[in-house]
Design an enzyme around this catalytic site. Structure first.
Site, short mmCIF file in Angstrom:
data_model
loop_
_atom_site.label_atom_id
_atom_site.label_comp_id
_atom_site.label_asym_id
_atom_site.label_seq_id
_atom_site.Cartn_x
_atom_site.Cartn_y
_atom_site.Cartn_z
N CYS A 15 1.35 -0.99 -0.09
CA CYS A 15 0.15 -0.07 0.03
C CYS A 15 1.22 1.45 0.46
CB CYS A 15 -1.42 0.07 0.98
SG CYS A 15 0.13 0.36 3.07
N ASP A 414 6.75 28.05 -32.37
CA ASP A 414 7.55 28.65 -33.34
C ASP A 414 6.73 28.72 -34.78
OD1 ASP A 414 9.99 28.88 -35.33
OD2 ASP A 414 10.65 26.92 -35.38
N ASP A 625 15.60 26.81 -30.67
CA ASP A 625 14.38 26.82 -30.11
C ASP A 625 14.68 26.45 -28.88
OD1 ASP A 625 12.28 27.67 -32.21
OD2 ASP A 625 12.21 25.56 -32.94
#
Length: 728
Positions: A15, A414, A625
Site C-alpha cells: 500500500c 515556432d 528553440d
C-alpha cells in the site's frame, strides 16, 4: 559531486504506507539526493552520489522489511514484464472458506448445519497462518520499524476475529465462533490483490509492446558473407541486410534498396513511409516490399526505440506532484486507523458490555481502512496515460509534465518546421547590382556551405539546380554565423553578408528602394533575405533580394482549431518579418503573432507570457528553440527536429504533426481526471466505510469485500484510459 541514478525492484509492498517507509529508509542513506518509489511499477528510482553503492541501497530496503532486487542492465534495456500472478492461493483459500460460510447461506432455507468447532479451528488455522502468513511477515516488519501498512491492519483485524473464536471454543461455547470472518477476509484480500496484479499487468502493456519490437538477431554482412548475429553483437557501421516483411533490427541509413517502412508502433503514423537510398530507418519498424541494405548508425541503448522505452519508463517511474500529497496522508493514515479501531473497541465494550461485538466492530474498522487504493490511484493513471500516449507517437518525459500539461492555456509555436513543412524553396531572386543570377547564387551558396538552416538548404539546392557542377561552396573564409540575423564571410577579398532585413538596417546597408517588391512578397507570406557586399565603402551595398516560400502543413489549421476547441490560446514566435508572419497567422487563425524575434529573445517572450499567470507550452524543432523550450512550463519538441530540442523538451512528438499537440493536452486532461476520480473513490470508500464499520453497520466480511473492491475499482478506472483515441 557527480550523481548517479539507480533503479531497482522493490517487492512485497502492499500500500501507499509501504511506499513511504521504503522512501524514508532510502533517504536515510548518506549521499542519497532524491528518491521515488512507485507502487504500481514496484520500482524505486534513487538519485545518489556516485560513491553510493547499489548494495547499500538494497540493504536499506531489506532492513525496512521489504525485498529489493537489482535489475541487470540487460533487463533495463529490455524491461521484464509483470509476472502474471498465480490464482492458486485464492482458489485454495476460497475452497477452505466455503464450508465455514455455508451455514450462513443455508440458514435462510431452514437448514441448520455447522462444522464442529475443532474442524473450523483447523481450517481457519491453515488459512490464517498458511495463506495469510505474508500479512504477518509484512505487518511485523512494519511494526518493528514503528510504522504501519495495510498488512498490519489485516493481520491485527483477522487475528482478533480468530483469537476471539479460539477463546469462545476454549470456553466451550462453539455457537458463537467467528472463524469464517477471518477466513473470508483473507480470501477476499487475496482475491483483490490477484485482480489488482492482473490489472497492473495491463498497465505495463505499452512498454512490453515496445520492447517486443526489438528483434533478437540481425543479418550482418561480414567479409562478403551474410551472418546472423545476436542484436547485442551488432556494431556501429555494420552493414545489415533486411528482407521484405522483416522487422528492422537497427537504426541506420539505407545504402541500397527501395521499400516502405511501417512505423506505426513507434510514431503512431498509420500509413507506411516510403524509403530509398540515404533515407534513415528506425529499429523496430517493419520493412515493406523491398530488400534493404542498411549501414548501422545506432545500436542498443542509443537506438530510437531504446530511447522511447527509456522515456516512457521514466515517466511511469516518477511521481506526479499530486502523489506526494497522497504519500504524506498515507504516512499518518495507519496510526490514525489503529487509534480509531481502539476507540471503537472501547466504546462498544464499555457502553454495551458486549465485548464480542466490540471486537468485531473494531475488526471491521481495521479491515476496511486500507490505504492500498490511495497508493495506486495516481501511478496507475500515469502509467496508462503515458502508455496510450506513446502508442500514438506522444512521448512524455515525466509524470510532472503529464500533470502540468492539463492546465496549459497558451501554446506558443515556432513557425518553420512546426507549422510549416520546414523545407522552404527559393522562389524569388531579384538582383539589384550588375551580377548575374549564377554569380549571386554561387556567392550565396559559398556563404551557406555546411549550414543546416532550412533557408541555407534552399539556397544550396537552387544553386546546384541552376549553376550545376560549376558552383563552388568551399572557398569562403572567416565565416561567421550571427544568431537570428544571418552569416558573413570573405570571398576574393570582399566581405559579404547574407541575412535578414533587420540585420541589413543595423549594418546601415545601402538599399535601392524595393518597397513595392518587399510588400508584394511579404503579402504572399514569403520570407525575405538580402545579399550585401562591402569592399571599398563604409557600409555594405545590397546586391540581391531572396524570397523563400515554405508550405504550411495541412494539419496546422485543424491543429489550431482543435486547440481553440480546448480553450487554449495560440501564439506564434518567429524571426520572420512582421508582414510574412501576419500572413501565416491570419491563414491559421492564430491569436497572437510575435515576429522578428531573435532566438535568444524567444525565452524572454515566453517569460512575458508567463508573467500574466498563464501556463505556457512552447512547440519547436530547432536548436534555436531550445532556450524557449526550457523556459516554458512545458516544452514540446517535434520528433522530426534536432536532438537538442528533443532533449530540452518535456514532451516529444514522434511525428511532425501539430495535431498531436492537442492530442497531448487532451490525454493529459483525461489522465488528470482519472487521477482525481481515483483519489475521490479511494477516499470515499474510507470516509463512508470507516464510520459504518465503527457504528456497527458493516460486518468484517463486508468490510473485506469493500476493501478489495476499492483497489480493483481504482486500477480498473485507470485502465479505461486505454480507450482514448487520437484525433490526429
Amino acid at each position: 559531486m557527480k550523481t548517479k541514478q539507480y533503479t531497482f525492484a522493490v517487492e512485497e509492498m502492499s500500500c501507499a504506507s509501504c511506499v513511504g517507509r521504503v522512501e524514508k529508509a532510502l533517504r536515510k542513506v548518506p549521499g542519497v539526493q532524491d528518491v521515488s518509489v512507485n507502487l504500481a511499477t514496484e520500482k524505486a528510482t534513487v538519485e545518489a552520489n556516485a560513491d553510493v553503492a547499489l548494495q547499500t541501497l538494497l540493504q536499506a530496503v531489506d532492513n525496512a522489511g521489504y525485498r529489493a532486487v537489482a535489475i541487470p542492465d540487460a533487463e533495463n534495456d529490455h524491461p521484464r514484464p509483470h509476472k502474471q500472478p498465480s490464482i492458486l492461493p485464492v482458489v485454495i483459500s476460497a475452497l477452505l472458506a466455503l464450508p465455514l460460510v455455508l451455514p450462513m447461506l443455508l440458514a435462510p432455507f431452514g437448514i441448520m448445519w455447522m462444522l464442529p468447532g475443532y474442524v473450523q479451528l483447523i481450517i481457519a488455522s491453515i488459512v490464517q497462518f498458511g495463506l495469510g502468513a505474508k500479512f504477518y511477515r509484512s505487518g511485523f516488519n512494519a511494526a518493528k520499524a514503528l510504522s504501519g501498512n495495510m498488512d498490519l491492519l489485516v493481520a491485527i483485524g483477522t487475528s482478533a476475529a480468530y483469537g476471539l473464536s479460539v477463546y469462545q471454543l476454549i470456553r466451550g461455547d462453539d455457537s458463537h465462533l467467528y472463524f469464517e470472518s477471518s477466513v473470508v477476509i483473507i480470501t477476499l484480500i487475496l482475491l483483490g490483490k490477484w485482480l489488482e496484479q492482473r490489472a497492473k499487468h495491463q498497465t505495463t502493456q505499452a512498454i512490453e509492446a515496445l520492447s517486443a519490437l526489438r528483434p533478437e538477431t540481425a543479418r550482418v554482412k561480414r567479409d562478403d558473407h551474410e551472418v546472423s548475429l545476436p542484436i547485442n553483437q551488432v556494431k556501429l557501421g555494420d552493414i545489415v541486410i533486411i528482407k521484405p516483411g522483416e522487422r528492422i533490427p537497427v537504426d541506420g541509413i539505407i545504402l541500397d534498396g527501395i521499400s516502405s517502412s511501417d512505423e506505426s508502433m513507434l510514431t503512431g503514423e498509420s500509413l507506411p513511409v516510403n524509403k530509398t537510398v540515404n533515407d534513415t530507418v528506425t529499429g523496430g519498424a517493419i520493412n515493406g516490399e523491398g530488400l534493404l541494405v542498411v549501414k548501422t548508425t545506432a545500436v542498443a541503448t542509443g537506438s530510437t526505440l531504446a530511447k522511447i522505452i527509456q522515456m516512457v519508463e521514466s515517466a511511469q517511474a516518477k511521481k506526479a506532484p499530486i502523489q506526494r500529497i497522497v504519500d504524506r496522508i498515507s504516512a499518518i493514515f495507519v496510526p490514525v486507523i489503529l487509534l480509531l479501531a481502539l476507540i471503537t473497541l472501547l466504546s462498544w465494550g464499555m457502553i454495551t458490555f458486549d465485548w464480542q461485538q466490540a471486537v468485531l466492530h473494531a475488526v471491521a474498522v481495521l479491515v476496511i481502512a486500507c490505504p492500498c487504493a490511495l497508493g495506486l490511484a495516481t501511478p496507475t493513471a500515469i502509467m496508462v496515460g503515458t502508455g496510450v500516449a506513446a502508442r500514438h507517437g506522444i512521448l512524455i518525459k515525466d509524470a510532472q509534465a503529464l500533470e502540468t500539461l492539463h492546465s496549459v492555456n497558451i501554446v506558443a509555436f515556432d513557425k518553420t518546421g512546426t507549422l510549416t513543412i520546414g523545407k522552404p524553396e527559393l522562389v524569388e531572386l531579384d538582383i539589384i547590382g550588375s551580377e548575374t543570377p549564377e554569380q549571386i547564387l554561387t556567392i550565396a551558396a559559398s556563404l551557406q556551405a555546411g549550414s543546416e538552416h532550412p533557408l541555407a538548404k534552399a539556397i544550396l539546392a537552387k544553386a546546384h539546380e541552376t549553376v550545376k557542377s560549376t558552383v563552388k561552396t568551399d572557398y569562403a573564409e572567416n565565416m561567421t554565423a550571427v544568431a537570428g540575423s544571418g552569416i558573413l564571410a570573405t570571398l576574393d577579398g570582399c566581405q559579404y553578408y547574407l541575412g535578414s532585413t533587420r540585420w541589413m538596417h543595423s549594418l546601415q546597408a545601402d538599399f535601392i528602394s524595393m518597397d513595392d517588391k518587399v510588400r508584394e512578397l511579404t503579402h504572399k507570406g514569403y520570407t525575405i533575405s538580402w545579399l550585401a557586399k562591402q569592399q571599398f565603402t563604409d557600409h555594405p551595398i545590397v546586391l540581391a533580394l531572396f524570397g523563400f516560400s515554405d508550405v504550411i502543413k495541412p494539419e496546422a489549421k485543424p491543429a489550431i482549431a482543435e486547440l481553440h476547441h480546448l480553450n487554449v490560446n495560440t501564439v506564434m514566435l518567429t524571426g520572420d518579418n512582421q508582414n510574412a508572419a501576419n500572413q501565416v497567422g491570419a491563414e491559421l487563425q492564430i491569436d497572437n503573432v510575435i515576429a522578428e524575434v531573435l532566438p535568444q529573445d524567444k525565452a524572454q517572450k515566453i517569460e512575458q507570457l508567463q508573467a500574466s499567470g498563464k501556463i505556457v507550452a512552447m512547440v519547436g524543432d530547432g536548436i534555436n528553440d531550445a532556450p524557449a523550450l526550457a523556459a516554458a512550463n512545458i516544452g514540446i519538441a517535434m520528433g522530426t527536429g534536432t536532438d537538442v530540442a528533443m532533449h530540452t523538451a518535456s514532451i516529444t512528438l514522434m511525428r511532425g504533426n501539430p495535431l498531436l499537440i492537442a492530442d497531448a493536452i487532451d490525454v493529459s486532461r483525461r489522465t488528470y481526471n482519472k487521477i482525481r476520480q481515483n483519489l475521490f473513490w479511494a477516499f470515499i470508500y474510507n470516509l463512508i466505510g470507516i464510520p459504518l464499520a465503527a457504528f456497527g453497520f458493516l460486518n468484517p466480511m463486508l468490510a473485506g469485500a469493500a476493501m478489495a473492491l476499492s483497489s480493483v475499482s481504482v486500477v480498473t478506472n485507470a485502465l479505461l484510459l486505454r480507450r482514448w483515441k487520437s484525433k490526429s
